[in-house]
Motif scaffolding. Structure first.
Motif, PDB file in Angstrom:
ATOM      1  N   VAL A  79     -93.631  69.486 -55.504  1.00 14.47           N
ATOM      2  CA  VAL A  79     -94.016  69.438 -54.086  1.00 14.47           C
ATOM      3  C   VAL A  79     -94.796  68.170 -53.789  1.00 14.47           C
ATOM      4  O   VAL A  79     -94.566  67.485 -52.769  1.00 14.47           O
ATOM      5  CB  VAL A  79     -94.850  70.690 -53.721  1.00 14.47           C
ATOM      6  N   ALA A  80     -95.717  67.804 -54.690  1.00 15.06           N
ATOM      7  CA  ALA A  80     -96.512  66.593 -54.481  1.00 15.06           C
ATOM      8  C   ALA A  80     -95.625  65.356 -54.467  1.00 15.06           C
ATOM      9  O   ALA A  80     -95.803  64.450 -53.641  1.00 15.06           O
ATOM     10  CB  ALA A  80     -97.573  66.475 -55.579  1.00 15.06           C
ATOM     11  N   ALA A  81     -94.639  65.313 -55.377  1.00 14.87           N
ATOM     12  CA  ALA A  81     -93.743  64.162 -55.416  1.00 14.87           C
ATOM     13  C   ALA A  81     -92.925  64.070 -54.131  1.00 14.87           C
ATOM     14  O   ALA A  81     -92.733  62.977 -53.571  1.00 14.87           O
ATOM     15  CB  ALA A  81     -92.826  64.278 -56.634  1.00 14.87           C
ATOM     16  N   ALA A  82     -92.439  65.206 -53.654  1.00 17.35           N
ATOM     17  CA  ALA A  82     -91.645  65.208 -52.424  1.00 17.35           C
ATOM     18  C   ALA A  82     -92.477  64.721 -51.234  1.00 17.35           C
ATOM     19  O   ALA A  82     -92.010  63.923 -50.408  1.00 17.35           O
ATOM     20  CB  ALA A  82     -91.099  66.606 -52.153  1.00 17.35           C
ATOM     21  N   LEU A  83     -93.718  65.198 -51.151  1.00 16.29           N
ATOM     22  CA  LEU A  83     -94.591  64.774 -50.054  1.00 16.29           C
ATOM     23  C   LEU A  83     -94.873  63.282 -50.127  1.00 16.29           C
ATOM     24  O   LEU A  83     -94.903  62.591 -49.101  1.00 16.29           O
ATOM     25  CB  LEU A  83     -95.903  65.566 -50.098  1.00 16.29           C
ATOM     26  N   ALA A  84     -95.081  62.768 -51.341  1.00 16.26           N
ATOM     27  CA  ALA A  84     -95.370  61.342 -51.492  1.00 16.26           C
ATOM     28  C   ALA A  84     -94.183  60.508 -51.050  1.00 16.26           C
ATOM     29  O   ALA A  84     -94.327  59.502 -50.333  1.00 16.26           O
ATOM     30  CB  ALA A  84     -95.731  61.045 -52.949  1.00 16.26           C
ATOM     31  N   LEU A  85     -92.976  60.910 -51.463  1.00 15.15           N
ATOM     32  CA  LEU A  85     -91.779  60.169 -51.059  1.00 15.15           C
ATOM     33  C   LEU A  85     -91.621  60.180 -49.549  1.00 15.15           C
ATOM     34  O   LEU A  85     -91.323  59.150 -48.922  1.00 15.15           O
ATOM     35  CB  LEU A  85     -90.546  60.799 -51.725  1.00 15.15           C
ATOM     36  N   HIS A  87     -93.895  60.566 -47.321  1.00 17.98           N
ATOM     37  CA  HIS A  87     -94.961  59.847 -46.641  1.00 17.98           C
ATOM     38  C   HIS A  87     -94.759  58.334 -46.720  1.00 17.98           C
ATOM     39  O   HIS A  87     -94.940  57.611 -45.733  1.00 17.98           O
ATOM     40  CB  HIS A  87     -96.298  60.224 -47.254  1.00 17.98           C
ATOM     41  N   TRP A  88     -94.373  57.842 -47.881  1.00 18.54           N
ATOM     42  CA  TRP A  88     -94.337  56.392 -48.074  1.00 18.54           C
ATOM     43  C   TRP A  88     -93.005  55.768 -47.651  1.00 18.54           C
ATOM     44  O   TRP A  88     -92.956  54.665 -47.201  1.00 18.54           O
ATOM     45  CB  TRP A  88     -94.615  56.060 -49.538  1.00 18.54           C
ATOM     46  N   ASP A  89     -91.943  56.469 -47.844  1.00 16.46           N
ATOM     47  CA  ASP A  89     -90.659  55.829 -47.612  1.00 16.46           C
ATOM     48  C   ASP A  89     -89.946  56.391 -46.408  1.00 16.46           C
ATOM     49  O   ASP A  89     -88.983  55.813 -45.922  1.00 16.46           O
ATOM     50  CB  ASP A  89     -89.784  56.003 -48.854  1.00 16.46           C
ATOM     51  N   GLY A  90     -90.361  57.465 -45.897  1.00 17.28           N
ATOM     52  CA  GLY A  90     -89.691  58.041 -44.750  1.00 17.28           C
ATOM     53  C   GLY A  90     -88.249  58.380 -45.042  1.00 17.28           C
ATOM     54  O   GLY A  90     -87.367  58.149 -44.214  1.00 17.28           O
ATOM     55  N   TRP A  91     -87.979  58.879 -46.220  1.00 20.85           N
ATOM     56  CA  TRP A  91     -86.578  59.125 -46.592  1.00 20.85           C
ATOM     57  C   TRP A  91     -85.987  60.303 -45.833  1.00 20.85           C
ATOM     58  O   TRP A  91     -84.788  60.435 -45.731  1.00 20.85           O
ATOM     59  CB  TRP A  91     -86.450  59.362 -48.088  1.00 20.85           C
ATOM     60  N   LEU A  92     -86.916  61.125 -45.286  1.00 22.78           N
ATOM     61  CA  LEU A  92     -86.372  62.211 -44.480  1.00 22.78           C
ATOM     62  C   LEU A  92     -86.034  61.660 -43.104  1.00 22.78           C
ATOM     63  O   LEU A  92     -86.853  60.973 -42.484  1.00 22.78           O
ATOM     64  CB  LEU A  92     -87.400  63.341 -44.342  1.00 22.78           C
ATOM     65  N   PRO A  93     -84.834  61.895 -42.603  1.00 26.31           N
ATOM     66  CA  PRO A  93     -84.486  61.357 -41.289  1.00 26.31           C
ATOM     67  C   PRO A  93     -85.360  61.962 -40.202  1.00 26.31           C
ATOM     68  O   PRO A  93     -85.594  63.165 -40.171  1.00 26.31           O
ATOM     69  CB  PRO A  93     -83.021  61.767 -41.098  1.00 26.31           C
TER      70      PRO A  93
END
Lengths: 172, 164
Positions: A79-85, A87-93
């Motif tokens: 969960v922490a890794a998903a949140l970090a991704l 937050h930083w990269d905006g990979w979620l559309p």
């Protein structure tokens, strides 16, 4: 070794014990266990089999707890890794609500549309604009213009002032 | 598959007797007997036991001696171990006191010496049987018995005991 033979012996003292030590040993041998002691002790011994299996359960419980702790830690890390991704990269559309273009002198009819989707069903996203902006300002302008045209009714003309801003990138 | 109840019926009285002669206190005996069978059951789950009698006798003896040593540390039985110097006994030392002194003296022996002495004098086993029970060599059993007896004689020679 024949255990029954040993039990029948009844204890024979060594001959060379001193008198005081011999008397003490004889006193120990003479003194029988108190009434009921053997029965109580053996009754407790009969519970050993069940108590032993009961005592084994905590080990199993500890093992299960350790497993659950492992699962919980792994899930937390995920969960922490998903949140970090995110937050930083905006990979979620991220859907961008595109407002209909302001209607000027009445010569342009806004096409009915879902504000969250383009007429062709494509969902404009900030991510797409960021990608275009990384390529060049022209690419970003083109993406914005393309989306703006689609908002308008088919066949209509987009005002010239919309299509030629000084720099759309500067506007953002 | 071992019939646990049959095992207790057959060897339980022996375990109680061994524990009683070494400990001489009912509550300790009950605890020791339970521990002996608990340990025996645990061993039985790990390996095949061929000599249940020998195993239980060894566990009972060593367990009782360990408990006797703990009891001596926890209480003030230390004073009893040297009665001759501090408190010269009267002519008629009662039998119960002699037994208590013997147990206190056995408690201060090294484990092997205490076990060999107990099996020889309390259980009447011969040295070959003692060696087999404890899993030691005959010579080691003989040496341990000799040393234990010498130490205990040293404690008891100063106690004047009138013959009945």
């Amino acid at each position: 070794m024949d255990e029954r033979r040993l039990d029948r012996r009844g204890g024979g003292l060594p001959d060379d014990l001193g008198p005081a030590l011999r008397r003490a040993v004889e006193g120990v041998l003479r003194d029988p266990p108190p009434e009921g002691l053997t029965a109580r002790a053996l009754a407790a011994a009969r519970q050993v089999e069940s108590s032993h299996s009961t005592a084994a359960r905590p080990a199993l419980g500890r093992h299960r707890r350790a497993t659950w702790w492992g699962v919980a830690v792994a899930a937390s890390i995920g969960v922490a890794a998903a949140l970090a991704l995110w937050h930083w990269d905006g990979w979620l559309p991220k859907p961008v609500a595109v407002q209909p273009a302001p209607v000027g002198s009445g010569n342009v009819e806004p096409a009915p549309h879902n504000p969250e989707t383009m007429p062709d069903g494509r969902r404009p996203s900030l991510w797409a604009y960021r990608q275009a902006a990384r390529q060049s300002e022209e690419a970003l302008d083109e993406a914005l213009d393309r989306d703006a045209r689609q908002v308008l009714a088919p066949g209509s003309q987009v005002p010239e002032s919309w299509l030629q801003p000084a720099s759309v990138g500067q506007m953002l | 598959m071992v019939d646990w109840n049959a095992l207790i019926d057959e060897y339980g009285p022996m375990v109680v007797r061994v524990s009683w002669r070494i400990l001489g206190r009912g509550a300790d005996v009950e605890d020791n007997v339970q521990e002996v069978f608990f340990e025996a059951f645990r061993l039985h789950q790990r390996e095949t036991i061929r000599q249940w009698g020998g195993l239980l006798r060894r566990l009972a003896t060593l367990g009782a001696l360990a408990r006797l040593r703990r009891r001596r540390r926890e209480s003030s039985l230390g004073a009893i171990t040297e009665p001759a110097r501090e408190n010269p006994p009267e002519a008629g030392v009662i039998a119960g006191e002699l037994e208590a002194r013997l147990r206190a003296a056995v408690a201060i022996l090294p484990e092997r010496e205490g076990a060999v002495f107990s099996l020889r004098c309390f259980e009447g086993l011969e040295l070959p049987d003692i060696a087999a029970t404890l899993g030691i060599r005959y010579g080691a059993a003989a040496t341990a018995l000799s040393r234990a007896r010498a130490k205990l004689e040293a404690v008891f020679t100063e106690i004047a005991v009138e013959d009945p």
